[in-house]
Design an enzyme around this catalytic site. Structure first.
Site, PDB file in Angstrom:
ATOM      1  CB  SER A  31      37.423  35.664  39.493  1.00 24.49           C
ATOM      2  OG  SER A  31      38.534  36.468  39.795  1.00 24.49           O
ATOM      3  CB  SER A  85      40.434  35.820  43.584  1.00 26.40           C
ATOM      4  OG  SER A  85      39.454  34.844  43.854  1.00 26.40           O
ATOM      5  CG  ASP A 135      37.405  39.667  40.699  1.00 31.04           C
ATOM      6  OD1 ASP A 135      38.452  39.028  40.894  1.00 31.04           O
ATOM      7  OD2 ASP A 135      36.663  39.470  39.723  1.00 31.04           O
TER       8      ASP A 135
END
Length: 388
Positions: free
Chosen positions: A295, A257, A297
């Protein structure tokens, strides 16, 4: 330190990206940090305990908390225009639904590890109750964001406490700030090198005056082979010594992340703040990432102009001819320079998080190497990105 020294070194004497001669676009602010936006403060609680391998799968603590205050300590409770963007939602940012509804935020922003969101959320409430009791008598919706540090940190051990969250807020300061393995970025990794906290800023001329855009990242994303620096696909040349991706052999890489916070003193509407937040992924992409499913984001942007114009506090008395809010804002047609500033500052913030770092050994002896400065410089010179 003079500005040249500040651009090249952190307060602890660690090199930043510009010290390696990496070419970067745009004009940086004095500290080349989110704190170049007047009034914005950044504070850290860094939690490092233990060495070597411990029993039962638990190990050393490598974690922490980062606090970002839009209007400093005295300004907690003042509303600023804000907008957020989820590029990939495999993560968390509390308070996002209220930002989407009201277009503002008024509390410190905290960033930590995935399993410490709850204690940091409570920490913001306790800090406000202690320091701003009248504000705490109304409702509070803290903004707390996270990235996963479980490779290096005993993430399930409840090592981040309410006191750590409150200490990060208390320690928040202006000027030059540390980068790398500090605060919430302590146990984070980026492109399978040691990552963490990184920041940069850009100054934009707007006719009669200058405005500043600052970016702060908790960088914890990307696979080694993806890494690009100054337009050079350098990841494959640095493929050796990659214990993190070997550890996760057979599983998707590039996870972990990235949280990005954008600040500006330019007067913006909430929708324009959201538009800035949407540009953070373009800066990340310049460093090579293609955006892993694993991830999370998530990005937030705020403007310190028009302070408290968007407050949502309980009204006092009946409405009258004075009961209106007023805001100045940059015309939409003049936003491009601000978009470019976000992209360029984001790219540099990633590189600062990588460069201002060193190898770390954490939970169960897991190790993440630092970005090898000499090999990066040699590769960039060989490709003509840095003069030989």
């Amino acid at each position: 330190m003079n500005q040249r020294a500040v651009l090249n070194m952190t307060p602890a004497g660690k090199q930043r990206a510009r010290a390696l001669g990496i070419p970067l676009q745009g004009k940086p602010g004095h500290a080349n940090a989110i704190t170049d936006v007047d009034g914005v403060l950044v504070g850290y609680s860094t939690v490092i305990k233990g060495e070597g391998k411990l029993n039962l799968g638990y190990g050393p603590v490598r974690t922490g908390v980062t606090a970002i205050l839009p209007f400093g300590h005295d300004g907690v409770g003042l509303a600023c225009a804000a907008g957020y963007h989820s590029f990939n939602g495999n993560g968390e940012m509390t308070g996002a639904s209220w930002i989407e509804e009201a277009g503002s935020l008024s509390l410190p922003i905290l960033i930590t590890n995935t399993h410490a969101v709850g204690t940091c959320h409570r920490g913001v409430i306790d800090w406000v109750a202690r320091n701003k009791p009248a504000l705490a008598n109304q409702w509070l919706l803290p903004v707390v964001a996270e990235t996963w540090d479980g490779y290096l940190n005993d993430i399930n051990g409840s090592h981040v406490t309410v006191d750590h969250a409150m200490a990060a807020i208390d320690s928040a300061a202006s000027g030059n700030i540390e980068e790398g393995s500090v605060g919430g970025g302590t146990g984070m990794n980026c492109y399978a090198f040691k990552g963490g906290s990184g920041t940069a800023s850009r100054v934009i001329g707007y006719g009669h005056r200058d405005y500043t855009v600052g970016v702060f990242l908790q960088a914890n994303f990307g696979s080694r082979h993806e890494l690009n620096i100054a337009g050079v696909p350098i990841g494959q040349e640095l493929a050796a010594d990659n214990p993190m991706e070997a550890y996760f052999s057979g599983q998707p890489t590039g996870a972990g992340s990235c949280i990005g916070i954008v600040a500006t003193d330019a007067p913006l509407l909430p929708g324009q703040c959201k538009a800035l937040a949407r540009r953070v992924p373009l800066g990340l992409a310049r460093t090579g990432t293609t955006g892993s499913h694993f991830s999370g984001d998530i990005f937030l942007a705020f403007s310190t102009a028009n302070p408290d114009a968007l407050n949502g506090r309980f009204p006092q008395g009946p409405a009258n001819e004075q009961s209106y809010g007023h805001m100045n804002f940059i015309p939409w047609g003049r936003m491009d320079a601000f978009y470019a500033a976000v992209v360029h500052a984001t790219e540099e913030a990633v590189l600062n998080a990588l460069v201002a770092n060193q190898e770390m050994i954490g939970r169960d002896g897991n190790r993440t190497p630092a970005l090898p400065h000499d090999r990066v410089v040699a590769a960039l010179k060989a490709r003509g990105a840095i003069p030989g």
